[in-house]
Design an enzyme around this catalytic site. Structure first.
Site, short mmCIF file in Angstrom:
data_model
loop_
_atom_site.label_atom_id
_atom_site.label_comp_id
_atom_site.label_asym_id
_atom_site.label_seq_id
_atom_site.Cartn_x
_atom_site.Cartn_y
_atom_site.Cartn_z
N ASP A 9 -8.51 -9.98 12.03
CA ASP A 9 -9.36 -8.97 12.17
C ASP A 9 -10.54 -8.96 11.11
O ASP A 9 -11.32 -7.96 11.40
CB ASP A 9 -8.25 -7.71 11.56
CG ASP A 9 -7.44 -8.02 10.16
OD1 ASP A 9 -7.73 -9.00 9.82
OD2 ASP A 9 -6.92 -7.15 9.94
N ARG A 10 -10.65 -9.96 10.45
CA ARG A 10 -11.78 -10.06 9.85
C ARG A 10 -12.75 -11.23 10.32
O ARG A 10 -12.55 -11.80 11.03
CB ARG A 10 -11.59 -10.63 8.19
CG ARG A 10 -10.63 -9.87 7.39
CD ARG A 10 -10.42 -10.39 5.74
NE ARG A 10 -9.61 -9.26 5.10
CZ ARG A 10 -9.67 -9.30 3.95
NH1 ARG A 10 -10.44 -10.16 3.12
NH2 ARG A 10 -8.95 -8.46 3.29
N ASP A 60 -10.24 -14.44 9.74
CA ASP A 60 -8.98 -14.57 8.99
C ASP A 60 -7.77 -14.95 9.42
O ASP A 60 -7.75 -14.83 10.97
CB ASP A 60 -8.82 -13.42 7.88
CG ASP A 60 -8.19 -12.14 8.61
OD1 ASP A 60 -8.44 -11.98 9.86
OD2 ASP A 60 -7.67 -11.30 7.85
N ASP A 109 -4.97 -13.27 10.68
CA ASP A 109 -4.51 -12.54 11.71
C ASP A 109 -5.52 -11.70 12.60
O ASP A 109 -5.31 -10.78 13.42
CB ASP A 109 -3.84 -11.33 11.44
CG ASP A 109 -4.46 -10.21 10.36
OD1 ASP A 109 -5.45 -10.83 9.66
OD2 ASP A 109 -4.01 -8.89 10.42
N SER A 152 -2.03 -11.57 6.59
CA SER A 152 -3.63 -11.36 6.88
C SER A 152 -4.32 -12.42 6.42
O SER A 152 -4.16 -13.84 6.86
CB SER A 152 -4.00 -10.06 6.29
OG SER A 152 -5.12 -9.91 6.96
N HIS A 153 -5.28 -12.31 5.38
CA HIS A 153 -5.99 -13.56 4.99
C HIS A 153 -5.47 -14.27 3.84
O HIS A 153 -6.28 -15.06 2.97
CB HIS A 153 -7.29 -12.85 4.34
CG HIS A 153 -7.25 -11.75 3.33
ND1 HIS A 153 -6.66 -10.37 3.44
CD2 HIS A 153 -7.47 -11.71 2.01
CE1 HIS A 153 -6.51 -9.66 2.54
NE2 HIS A 153 -7.00 -10.53 1.67
N LYS A 205 -9.67 -3.33 12.54
CA LYS A 205 -10.93 -4.08 12.55
C LYS A 205 -10.61 -5.30 13.15
O LYS A 205 -9.67 -5.61 13.77
CB LYS A 205 -11.17 -4.40 10.82
CG LYS A 205 -10.08 -5.31 10.48
CD LYS A 205 -10.71 -5.36 8.95
CE LYS A 205 -9.88 -6.27 8.02
NZ LYS A 205 -8.82 -5.30 6.99
C1 VG1 Z 1 -8.12 -5.74 0.88
C2 VG1 Z 1 -9.55 -5.36 1.29
C3 VG1 Z 1 -9.86 -4.21 2.38
C4 VG1 Z 1 -8.91 -4.70 3.33
C5 VG1 Z 1 -7.44 -5.10 3.05
C6 VG1 Z 1 -6.71 -5.46 4.28
O1 VG1 Z 1 -7.52 -4.63 0.42
O2 VG1 Z 1 -10.31 -4.90 0.14
O3 VG1 Z 1 -10.96 -3.83 2.43
O4 VG1 Z 1 -8.71 -3.58 4.37
O5 VG1 Z 1 -7.57 -5.96 2.24
O6 VG1 Z 1 -7.34 -6.75 5.09
P1 VG1 Z 1 -7.31 -4.54 -1.32
O7 VG1 Z 1 -6.36 -3.30 -1.32
O8 VG1 Z 1 -6.70 -5.94 -1.78
O9 VG1 Z 1 -8.75 -4.72 -1.74
V1 VG1 Z 1 -6.52 -7.56 6.07
O10 VG1 Z 1 -7.70 -8.40 6.71
O11 VG1 Z 1 -5.38 -8.15 4.78
O12 VG1 Z 1 -5.56 -6.52 6.90
CO CO Z 2 -6.70 -9.38 8.18
#
Ligand code: VG1
Ligand code: CO
Length: 538
Positions: free
Chosen positions: A279-280, A275, A277, A111-112, A374
């Site tokens: 979704d952000r 981001d 993948d 992801s990010h 998302k």
């Molecule tokens: C973080 C964010 C959360 C989001 C998750 C996955 O999780 O706070 O809101 O859903 O990343 O995002 P955490 O547990 O580190 O706070 V993504 O774009 O990585 O799928």
């Molecule tokens: Co993501």
């Protein structure tokens, strides 16, 4: 030929907030990836079933996807639908799972988090709902990972993924699809593309930063080729295994080139980023930043401007840590309103049971029930559609929103790289302290309620505790959570919100300063972690 390979378990394959996320070097250990995939298969019994497969193009995507294909065939999977060259954004994958009625899907992404040999790798596993598997399923998978002794794989040459079409591997069908077409069609069915086209034809300018990750090709096709944004409106549009050294997290810290463009002279009318993948999303206007919490509230308030939602929406949901801005909108529109733990999977039941249409998180995530993830580009198109329909700028739209509903000044403070035991002790200590805080004065604030947040799912009746919150009598809030996506050590997240009804021009950091001092003191952050200040503020 099917091979059965002996293996020994790893003990750290527990999925977090969104799938499994590890340092690339950890995933490169012998059989690490294979163990995890076989453990999923052992739980989901994939024989005769169909799955969607893709990834965000990061380092190891190409190698992992070949292993996954060969293991799927060896485990009796009937068919895989794979994005060309192994690419699919997380929202595009969710769309295909739903549209083609498959049994689930895999997105190879962290992801990010940064990519490359020294970055992170990860796997998101979705079920037939189109959303990531529930905690109950990931617990079962984790149990498998701790006992695994063998996995099944086909001994074959690598599958060619660069040509669209169908092929077979030992009886399993492999359909390579264009990762973009279905997604564009879905967006066209939601938004007023003609109105947005007119906006660009009249000289509206935008800058979208794909951060060298998966959404570049989607953005070129949608914003430039279809909607007529000027060529070059999409930057960093070629997915690269290490994201060209960028940290593909769309916020004011990591998307700093875009921020400089949007806050510089001659800035475009609209700025956005996604981001790794896809979704952000981050939304910017000319010299103006919209917080994700405000964005969710503004989109919800303006649902009637969007063709797909104009006849009404079900309710809206946010993660508990997200600001309360959207709660005030839900109240005004008299629609259902839900607060869930952090992680998109908690929205899925609410969408499936038609309790909500929109949902969002403070972490730059916004989406609707068009899919079960998302969706970064969806949020951007929503904003463009509002701008096209109202003729107003991002700043005007946001300021008018504050006039109507008040402004929740909001910031998240991340304390990174804390030893896991230290972080757990800090949370335990805080939890014990909470009851004694009720009713006390803290600086200029009075505590209305201090509690551990527990979510009771109205659909499956599961109960999940996630984070702690201190609610003040004036509507201000302090929230504490440990991250479930860090690939090493622990990250403490402190979320601060101050509701303001009149002053809309203050500096957010100053507005929440007193809350920050209260939070630092109550949680004994400096004493326990040695950190005087947060590592990242978003
Ligand atoms: C973080 C964010 C959360 C989001 C998750 C996955 O999780 O706070 O809101 O859903 O990343 O995002 P955490 O547990 O580190 O706070 V993504 O774009 O990585 O799928
Ligand atoms: Co993501």
């Amino acid at each position: 030929m099917i091979q059965t390979i002996k293996t020994t378990p790893y003990t750290d394959q527990k999925m977090g907030t969104a799938g499994l996320r590890k340092k690339s070097q950890v995933v490169l250990q012998p059989n690490y990836f294979e163990n995890f995939i076989q453990s999923i298969f052992n739980v989901i019994k994939p024989a005769g079933k169909t799955y969607v497969v893709g990834g965000d193009g990061r380092f190891y995507n190409d190698i992992a996807i070949q292993k996954l294909i060969k293991m799927a065939s060896a485990n009796g999977v009937k068919k895989l639908i794979i994005g060309q060259n192994g690419y699919l954004s997380t929202p595009a994958s969710s769309n295909i799972i739903l549209k083609r009625h498959t049994d689930g899907g895999f997105v190879l992404t962290a992801s990010h988090n940064p990519g490359g040999p020294n970055g992170d790798f990860g796997i998101k596993f979705a079920t037939a709902t189109g959303g990531q598997c529930s905690s109950q399923v990931s617990d079962e998978i984790f149990a498998q990972t701790k006992n695994i002794s063998e996995y099944r794989i086909i001994d074959a040459q690598d599958i060619k993924l660069d040509t669209i079409g169908t092929q077979t591997l030992e009886g399993m069908e492999i359909e390579v699809i264009d990762p973009i077409t279905d997604y564009v069609e879905m967006m066209r069915g939601i938004f007023d593309f003609d109105a947005i086209k007119k906006l660009f034809a009249n000289g509206f300018t935008m800058c979208f930063d794909a951060m060298n990750a998966v959404t570049g090709p989607y953005a070129i096709e949608i914003f430039e080729n279809t909607l007529g944004a000027a060529p070059g409106s999409v930057r960093n549009s070629t997915p690269k295994p290490d994201f060209g050294g960028l940290h593909p997290d769309p916020n004011l810290v990591y998307a700093k080139d875009l921020v400089n463009i949007m806050f510089g002279d001659k800035s475009p009318d609209f700025g956005a980023a996604n981001d790794g993948d896809g979704d952000r999303n981050m939304i910017l206007g000319k010299k103006f930043f919209v917080t994700p919490s405000d964005s969710l509230a503004i989109l919800t308030d303006n649902y009637a401007l969007i063709p797909a939602y104009k006849n009404g929406i079900y309710g809206v949901a946010k993660s508990m840590a997200t600001s309360t801005a959207v709660a005030r909108v839900a109240e005004a529109h008299k629609i259902g309103y839900y607060e869930v733990p952090t992680g998109w999977k908690y929205f899925v039941n609410l969408m499936d049971s038609k309790r909500i249409t929109f949902c969002g998180e403070e972490s730059f995530g916004t989406g609707s029930s068009h899919i079960r993830e998302k969706d970064g580009i969806w949020a951007i198109l929503f904003w463009l559609n509002i701008i096209a329909a109202t003729g107003k700028s991002v700043e005007q739209i946001t300021r008018e929103h504050w006039q109507k509903y008040g402004r929740s000044y909001y910031l998240r403070f991340d304390f990174d790289g804390i030893p896991t035991d230290t972080a757990n002790d800090l949370m335990k200590n805080l939890e014990q302290k909470l009851p004694s805080l009720n009713g006390t004065s803290q600086g200029n604030f009075k505590v209305k309620l201090a509690e551990t947040f527990v979510y009771n799912d109205p659909v499956d009746h599961s109960s999940t505790a996630n984070g702690m919150r201190i609610l003040m009598t004036d509507g201000s809030r302090i929230v504490f959570r440990l991250s479930g996506t860090s690939s090493s050590g622990a990250t403490l997240r402190v979320y601060l919100e101050k509701l303001e009804k009149h002053d809309f021009d203050a500096v957010p950091r100053e507005m929440v300063d007193e809350l920050l001092r209260i939070a630092m003191t109550i949680a004994e952050i400096e004493k326990r972690t040695g950190k005087k200040q947060a590592d990242i503020i978003t």
